[in-house]
Write an enzyme that holds these catalytic residues in place. Structure first.
Site, PDB file in Angstrom:
ATOM      1  N   TYR A   1      24.221   4.176   9.612  1.00 15.27           N
ATOM      2  CA  TYR A   1      25.825   4.438  10.186  1.00 15.27           C
ATOM      3  C   TYR A   1      26.867   4.414   9.288  1.00 15.27           C
ATOM      4  CZ  TYR A   1      28.419   3.559  14.494  1.00 15.27           C
ATOM      5  OH  TYR A   1      29.368   3.711  15.051  1.00 15.27           O
TER       6      TYR A   1
ATOM      7  N   SER B   1      34.805   6.739  15.557  1.00 17.16           N
ATOM      8  CA  SER B   1      34.702   5.170  15.970  1.00 17.16           C
ATOM      9  C   SER B   1      35.002   4.692  14.606  1.00 17.16           C
ATOM     10  CB  SER B   1      32.972   4.495  15.779  1.00 17.16           C
ATOM     11  OG  SER B   1      32.575   4.300  15.104  1.00 17.16           O
TER      12      SER B   1
END
Length: 332
Positions: free
Chosen positions: A158, A145
């Site tokens: 994250y 990502s």
């Protein structure tokens, strides 16, 4: 360079039952691959197995917890056994998230995110690479990502996991120079319309995060995964946001970070209240959907998101904070 034929190729996919993982499994099934699908819940695995077989793929399932190294090693050994001793492609895809002020988010939630998103990928590589080395070839795909370079305020663990994955892939790629047939491929999707945030992520903000709005469809990321398996390359960004944030962060990382933080603060300040929840962080949820919102809802959210962006970016840097996080209260 000719594309690799994926017919009967042994492809292992973690986190295969929903979102990007489910879309990726179906995309490889369309190519006639021999799929070995892994996730935490067997009933969800049964569902995606049936869907892949209907699409023309051969599919097996193995219930796997990617935070357990022994479980991932068993996945690799069993996949190789099913594939006649070979694994052609391994897709590290399983991922989780926890959204909330750093101090409001329980430590065990931070740890779970790191164990799944970072150590889970390390376990996957450590399990698959011995087979690749023995074969002299293989493709490891890491779904990272654009969070690998774009910080995610209110999702510190994250961000830590994604930044860590970027370094892990780079180091591993360098270490494997003696095996040119082994490729480490990283895919960087922008915001994706999956159940990941709205349904499955832990949410300790006290606010309803809503459904994804300005997001690409998971099938677009799945196509990128297949493309990397057919024609491996080190990096592949998916979606305009991924490209734009890469350039923005390279040009002005401090400004990019400040904008991201203030936009997140503004967004959370206008969202309705909601009881904090651990979502699917510690136990897989019941859903097995690919997308997070239907097309009509997403169209409305696109307009709303565009209006918010146009109207808000002009004053985000000078606007006082809408919310006061626990961290700010403790420091100031």
């Amino acid at each position: 360079m000719a594309k690799r034929n994926l017919k009967n190729a042994v492809v292992v996919i973690t986190g295969a039952t929903s979102g990007i993982g489910r879309a990726t499994a179906l995309a490889f099934a369309d190519k006639g691959a021999h799929l070995v699908l892994a996730a935490r819940k067997q009933d969800k695995l049964d569902d995606i197995q049936d869907a892949c077989i209907e699409r023309g793929g051969l599919a097996n399932t193995i219930q796997t917890d990617v935070t357990n190294g022994a479980s991932v090693k068993y996945l690799a050994e069993h996949a190789a056994q099913l594939g006649g001793g070979r694994i052609n492609v391994w897709v590290n895809n399983a991922g989780v998230g926890a959204v909330g002020d750093f101090l409001d988010t329980p430590l065990e939630a931070h740890e779970k995110v790191i164990r799944t998103n970072l150590l889970g990928y390390l376990y996957g590589a450590h399990a698959a690479l011995p087979f690749f080395v023995e074969q002299g070839e293989g493709v490891l795909i890491n779904n990272i990502s654009f969070g690998a370079w774009f910080p995610a305020p209110f999702a510190a663990a994250y961000s830590a996991s994604k930044y860590g994955l970027e370094g892990f892939s780079q180091a591993l790629r360098g270490e494997l120079f003696r095996w040119p047939g082994i490729r480490i491929c990283d895919v960087y999707p922008a915001f994706v319309n999956t159940p990941g945030i709205s349904d499955n992520a832990a949410n300790y903000t006290g606010r309803n995060l809503g459904k994804p709005g300005l997001a690409i469809e998971p099938e677009k990321v799945a196509d990128a995964m297949v493309s990397l398996a057919q024609n491996p390359r080190d990096h592949l960004m998916v979606g305009l946001t991924a490209h734009a944030t890469r350039v923005a962060h390279a040009v002005s990382p401090n400004l990019t970070r400040s904008l991201a933080a203030r936009f997140a603060d503004l967004f959370l300040g206008i969202r309705p209240e909601q009881t904090p929840t651990s979502g699917g962080l510690f136990e897989a949820g019941p859903g097995n959907r690919t997308t997070g919102a239907d097309p009509r809802q997403r169209q409305a959210l696109r307009f709303a998101g565009a209006a918010l962006a146009v109207g808000g970016l002009a004053y985000l840097l000078t606007r006082p904070p809408v919310r006061q996080s626990q961290l700010a209260r403790k420091v100031f």
